[in-house]
Design an enzyme around this catalytic site. Structure first.
Site, short mmCIF file in Angstrom:
data_model
loop_
_atom_site.label_atom_id
_atom_site.label_comp_id
_atom_site.label_asym_id
_atom_site.label_seq_id
_atom_site.Cartn_x
_atom_site.Cartn_y
_atom_site.Cartn_z
N SER A 66 -13.66 80.45 29.29
CA SER A 66 -14.09 81.85 29.27
C SER A 66 -12.93 82.73 28.81
O SER A 66 -11.91 82.83 29.50
CB SER A 66 -14.56 82.27 30.66
OG SER A 66 -14.71 83.68 30.67
N HIS A 86 -16.85 80.60 25.78
CA HIS A 86 -17.70 81.45 26.62
C HIS A 86 -17.21 82.90 26.53
O HIS A 86 -16.03 83.19 26.76
CB HIS A 86 -17.63 80.94 28.07
CG HIS A 86 -18.57 81.61 29.01
ND1 HIS A 86 -19.91 81.26 29.12
CD2 HIS A 86 -18.38 82.61 29.90
CE1 HIS A 86 -20.48 82.01 30.05
NE2 HIS A 86 -19.58 82.85 30.53
N ASP A 133 -17.91 86.77 27.85
CA ASP A 133 -18.56 87.57 28.89
C ASP A 133 -18.67 89.03 28.47
O ASP A 133 -17.66 89.72 28.35
CB ASP A 133 -17.75 87.49 30.19
CG ASP A 133 -17.85 86.13 30.85
OD1 ASP A 133 -18.98 85.67 31.07
OD2 ASP A 133 -16.80 85.54 31.14
N MET A 139 -19.95 92.66 29.64
CA MET A 139 -20.32 93.40 30.85
C MET A 139 -20.45 94.88 30.52
O MET A 139 -19.60 95.42 29.80
CB MET A 139 -19.25 93.24 31.92
CG MET A 139 -18.96 91.79 32.26
SD MET A 139 -17.60 91.72 33.45
CE MET A 139 -17.36 89.94 33.56
N HIS A 166 -22.54 85.39 27.15
CA HIS A 166 -23.16 85.65 28.47
C HIS A 166 -23.29 87.17 28.63
O HIS A 166 -22.31 87.87 28.81
CB HIS A 166 -22.23 85.04 29.53
CG HIS A 166 -22.67 85.26 30.94
ND1 HIS A 166 -21.85 84.99 32.02
CD2 HIS A 166 -23.83 85.72 31.48
CE1 HIS A 166 -22.49 85.27 33.14
NE2 HIS A 166 -23.69 85.73 32.85
N MET A 215 -24.07 90.22 30.59
CA MET A 215 -24.27 90.81 31.92
C MET A 215 -24.54 92.29 31.71
O MET A 215 -23.72 93.16 32.01
CB MET A 215 -23.00 90.58 32.77
CG MET A 215 -22.89 89.15 33.28
SD MET A 215 -21.21 88.70 33.75
CE MET A 215 -20.58 88.18 32.17
N MET A 224 -24.75 81.01 38.36
CA MET A 224 -23.57 81.80 38.70
C MET A 224 -23.05 81.33 40.05
O MET A 224 -23.74 81.45 41.06
CB MET A 224 -23.90 83.29 38.76
CG MET A 224 -24.23 83.94 37.43
SD MET A 224 -23.01 83.67 36.12
CE MET A 224 -21.53 84.37 36.87
N PHE A 273 -16.45 89.67 37.52
CA PHE A 273 -15.00 89.49 37.50
C PHE A 273 -14.64 88.01 37.39
O PHE A 273 -15.36 87.16 37.92
CB PHE A 273 -14.37 90.05 38.78
CG PHE A 273 -14.69 91.51 38.98
CD1 PHE A 273 -13.92 92.50 38.39
CD2 PHE A 273 -15.79 91.87 39.75
CE1 PHE A 273 -14.25 93.85 38.56
CE2 PHE A 273 -16.12 93.22 39.94
CZ PHE A 273 -15.34 94.20 39.34
N ASP A 275 -20.91 78.68 36.17
CA ASP A 275 -19.99 79.74 35.77
C ASP A 275 -19.43 80.46 36.98
O ASP A 275 -20.17 81.12 37.72
CB ASP A 275 -20.74 80.73 34.86
CG ASP A 275 -19.84 81.79 34.26
OD1 ASP A 275 -18.62 81.69 34.43
OD2 ASP A 275 -20.38 82.70 33.60
N GLY A 297 -15.35 80.33 39.20
CA GLY A 297 -14.52 79.59 40.16
C GLY A 297 -14.48 78.09 39.93
O GLY A 297 -14.18 77.33 40.86
C1 DX5 Z 1 -17.95 86.19 35.77
C2 DX5 Z 1 -18.02 85.60 34.39
C3 DX5 Z 1 -17.33 84.29 34.26
C4 DX5 Z 1 -15.85 84.35 34.47
C5 DX5 Z 1 -15.38 83.05 35.00
O1 DX5 Z 1 -18.73 87.32 35.82
O2 DX5 Z 1 -19.36 85.41 33.99
O3 DX5 Z 1 -17.63 83.69 33.01
O4 DX5 Z 1 -15.15 84.64 33.28
O5 DX5 Z 1 -14.06 83.15 35.33
P1 DX5 Z 1 -13.37 82.22 36.41
O6 DX5 Z 1 -13.44 80.81 35.90
O7 DX5 Z 1 -11.97 82.75 36.45
O8 DX5 Z 1 -14.09 82.38 37.72
ZN ZN Z 2 -19.76 84.14 32.20
#
Ligand code: DX5
Ligand code: ZN
Length: 217
Positions: free
Chosen positions: A8, A33, A35, A37, A66, A68, A137, A143, A175, A177
């Site tokens: 990501s 990936h 993100d 937002m 992705h 959001m 998720m 974040f 996706d 952690g």
């Molecule tokens: C969270 C994102 C993830 C994020 C994952 O809202 O959708 O894709 O970047 O990051 P890590 O792997 O650090 O949790």
């Molecule tokens: Zn993501």
């Protein structure tokens, strides 16, 4: 089967995006990936079309975008034009998910649906045949660097069961952690694609970290 790894870029150095995209190119990652937002669907704003387009210019792997964002239908064509190969929308952000997925496919992208931690996988029972990938998720979206939610394993198992029972070819993405610590159990539970941000980009050798995730089995 070895998992697909999707680093990501939310965790990349935005002042050195080209360098970080090239790192991913050199690794055994399958996707990049990205993100997006909007500060409305999630309490954070990340990046929009110009950055996605810039990433695409250097990317040698397909972009896994992705979204959001609320009302994603308004932007599907624009993200396709920016280079998205996969477009994932949130179940919670779509009033007419069937129509949204059909539009993503009409644009010749893979159609993904992301589920927030509180959304049961069973809500996809009547649409699973139309979904190319489900993104579970394993943190609340918004974040990077958050703690993995343990309940996610059970959701992945239930989703895998649903996919097998319906004979669909939907892939399962996880996706949030993700690390070398939880990856083995995620794969065992049924995950196909592992997204990882901080775990890769804060490691000493990000290429090696991607390759370790890839070859974990
Ligand atoms: C969270 C994102 C993830 C994020 C994952 O809202 O959708 O894709 O970047 O990051 P890590 O792997 O650090 O949790
Ligand atoms: Zn993501």
């Amino acid at each position: 089967m070895r998992p697909f790894i999707a680093p990501s870029v939310l965790a990349a150095d935005f002042a050195n995006l080209q360098r970080d995209v090239e790192m991913i190119n050199e690794s055994e990652a399958s996707f990049i990936h990205v993100d997006v937002m909007d500060g409305v669907f999630v309490p954070n704003i990340s990046m929009g079309m110009p950055i996605v387009e810039a990433i695409h210019r250097y990317a040698k792997k397909p972009l896994d975008v992705h979204l959001m964002i609320v009302d994603p239908d308004r932007y599907l064509v624009r993200f396709k034009d920016c280079g998205a190969a996969h477009i994932t929308v949130h179940y919670e952000a779509c009033n007419h998910l069937h129509r949204t997925l059909a539009e993503i496919k009409r644009l010749e992208c893979k159609a993904g649906v992301a589920l927030n931690p509180h959304t049961p996988v069973e809500f996809l029972t009547d649409i699973i045949q139309d979904v190319d990938l489900v993104c579970i998720m394993s943190v609340n979206p918004g974040f990077g660097g958050q703690k993995f939610i343990e309940h996610s394993y059970k959701k992945i198992e239930r989703l895998k069961k649903l996919i097998v029972e319906t004979g669909s070819s939907t892939q399962i993405e996880v996706d949030g952690g993700v690390s070398l610590e939880n990856a083995p159990l995620l794969l065992q539970s049924g995950a196909d694609i592992l997204v990882a941000g901080n775990f890769i980009f804060t490691s000493k050798n990000p290429i090696e970290t991607v390759n370790k995730l890839k070859n974990i089995a």
